[in-house]
Every structure is written in C-alpha cells, then in structure tokens.
Design a protein around this motif. Structure first.
Motif, PDB file in Angstrom:
ATOM      1  N   VAL A   1      -3.207  35.229 -23.278  1.00 13.85           N
ATOM      2  CA  VAL A   1      -4.221  35.173 -22.224  1.00 13.85           C
ATOM      3  C   VAL A   1      -5.532  34.576 -22.733  1.00 13.85           C
ATOM      4  N   GLY A   2      -5.506  34.044 -23.956  1.00 12.55           N
ATOM      5  CA  GLY A   2      -6.618  33.237 -24.433  1.00 12.55           C
ATOM      6  C   GLY A   2      -7.632  33.881 -25.346  1.00 12.55           C
ATOM      7  N   TYR A   3      -7.324  35.028 -25.912  1.00  5.73           N
ATOM      8  CA  TYR A   3      -8.278  35.707 -26.770  1.00  5.73           C
ATOM      9  C   TYR A   3      -7.742  35.826 -28.191  1.00  5.73           C
ATOM     10  N   VAL A   4      -8.636  36.098 -29.119  1.00  2.00           N
ATOM     11  CA  VAL A   4      -8.262  36.308 -30.515  1.00  2.00           C
ATOM     12  C   VAL A   4      -7.895  37.780 -30.680  1.00  2.00           C
ATOM     13  N   ALA A   5      -6.735  38.039 -31.239  1.00  2.00           N
ATOM     14  CA  ALA A   5      -6.290  39.420 -31.470  1.00  2.00           C
ATOM     15  C   ALA A   5      -6.493  39.773 -32.936  1.00  2.00           C
ATOM     16  N   LYS A   6      -7.073  40.937 -33.179  1.00  2.00           N
ATOM     17  CA  LYS A   6      -7.264  41.434 -34.545  1.00  2.00           C
ATOM     18  C   LYS A   6      -6.587  42.785 -34.665  1.00  2.00           C
ATOM     19  N   ILE A   7      -5.870  42.976 -35.772  1.00  2.00           N
ATOM     20  CA  ILE A   7      -5.223  44.260 -36.046  1.00  2.00           C
ATOM     21  C   ILE A   7      -5.826  44.840 -37.328  1.00  2.00           C
ATOM     22  N   LYS A   8      -5.455  46.067 -37.630  1.00  2.00           N
ATOM     23  CA  LYS A   8      -5.958  46.722 -38.834  1.00  2.00           C
ATOM     24  C   LYS A   8      -5.619  45.878 -40.056  1.00  2.00           C
ATOM     25  N   PRO A   9      -6.482  45.743 -41.003  1.00  2.00           N
ATOM     26  CA  PRO A   9      -7.759  46.423 -41.184  1.00  2.00           C
ATOM     27  C   PRO A   9      -8.942  45.701 -40.538  1.00  2.00           C
TER      28      PRO A   9
ATOM     29  N   LYS B   1       0.013  46.977 -40.052  1.00  2.00           N
ATOM     30  CA  LYS B   1       1.283  46.745 -40.741  1.00  2.00           C
ATOM     31  C   LYS B   1       1.832  48.002 -41.389  1.00  2.00           C
ATOM     32  N   GLN B   2       1.029  49.053 -41.430  1.00  2.00           N
ATOM     33  CA  GLN B   2       1.471  50.343 -41.957  1.00  2.00           C
ATOM     34  C   GLN B   2       1.693  51.287 -40.771  1.00  2.00           C
TER      35      GLN B   2
ATOM     36  N   GLU C   1     -12.909  38.556 -29.374  1.00  2.00           N
ATOM     37  CA  GLU C   1     -11.882  39.207 -30.172  1.00  2.00           C
ATOM     38  C   GLU C   1     -11.492  40.510 -29.497  1.00  2.00           C
ATOM     39  N   VAL C   2     -10.195  40.704 -29.333  1.00  2.00           N
ATOM     40  CA  VAL C   2      -9.675  41.969 -28.842  1.00  2.00           C
ATOM     41  C   VAL C   2      -9.115  42.698 -30.054  1.00  2.00           C
ATOM     42  N   HIS C   3      -9.731  43.817 -30.376  1.00  2.00           N
ATOM     43  CA  HIS C   3      -9.320  44.593 -31.539  1.00  2.00           C
ATOM     44  C   HIS C   3      -8.319  45.651 -31.098  1.00  2.00           C
TER      45      HIS C   3
END
Length: 157
Positions: free
Chosen positions: A135-143, A117-118, A110-112
């Motif tokens: 590029v093949g990774y899981v992307a996580k955004i806030k929160p 969204k705020q 996971e790439v954080h």
C-alpha cells in the motif's frame, strides 16, 4: 477520535493535525520522517491497543502523539498483529483525510510493526511487511520498529 500529546494533553484529530503543521512550519526546510506504530497488551478482560504517531525532524528532535483503544480480549497473536497493523494504516488514512496529505506525500512514512525475527511473530514477517509495502509505505520490524516496540509499548500498561 482523540490523541494524547505528552506536552499538550488530550487533542482531537484536527488539533493534532494543526499542532503537527505548526511544528513543520517552525522549520519548513528541514527533512522529516513520519513514523506510525501500534502495540497491544492483553489483560484479563480486554486488549489495549496504543497507536503512536511520531513526526521526526531529522537531526532536530521530534513530537509524538498516541491514541488508546480498548477492545474485547484477543488471545490470538496473529489476529492481534494484523489488527495492530490495520490500526496504523487507518491512522494514515485519517491524517490524509484531515489535510496532512501534503506532508504525507513529501516525506517517507514508516509503519513500525511489533514483530521480529525472534519469537512467535517471525512467521508473520513476510505477509505483514508485504501488506504494508503493497500500500506504499516503508515497513520496519524489530529491532528498528521503535514506534511500536518502544513508544506505543510504553503506554500499553
């Protein structure tokens, strides 16, 4: 390239890789998740980037390491977010080159990303998340991006 472990102090990339391998060998049957996130803080003279690497043994704890880099002052938020993401992706490449490919290919990475969204960064979500997933990774955004917004952020001051 050096990293800091809260328990072991300063480590080279190779020492960190050996420490991660030892952690995995303690419980090779466990499930793991690799989390990498970068955050930055711009001061009066420079911008400090902190990249955190977390090896999470699901349900059984984690280890983390971080790296600090100081660069010229960057006031453009878009450019900073892109550089944060690039530093996270470069760390994955460095880990693969150092022999952690077997780990990184078995478990989700996971790439954080320190966007959400705020606020001002919401306009960057589609393109930055698209870059990471392409590029093949899981992307996580806030929160959900604790690797960047909590762990790395803790060491940016």
């Amino acid at each position: 390239m050096s990293f800091i472990s809260p328990t072991l102090g300063t480590l080279s990339l190779e020492e960190m890789v050996r420490n991660i391998a030892a952690f995995i060998n303690e419980d090779p049957q466990a499930k793991y998740k690799v989390v990498i996130g970068t955050d930055s803080h711009t001061g009066s003279l420079s911008t400090l980037f902190v990249t955190a690497l977390i090896i999470h043994r699901l349900g059984k704890g984690a280890r983390f390491y971080y790296q600090k880099r100081s660069m010229r002052k960057m006031t453009d938020l878009r450019h900073r977010i892109y550089l944060e993401t690039e530093l996270s992706l470069k760390l994955i490449d460095s880990l693969k080159a150092c022999g952690l490919f077997f780990v990184l290919s078995e478990w989700p990475i996971e790439v954080h990303i320190d966007i959400g969204k705020q606020g001002e960064t919401r306009q960057l979500i589609q393109e930055v998340v698209g870059w990471v997933t392409s590029v093949g990774y899981v992307a996580k955004i806030k929160p959900e991006s604790y690797g960047a917004s909590s762990v790395a952020d803790k060491f940016t001051s």
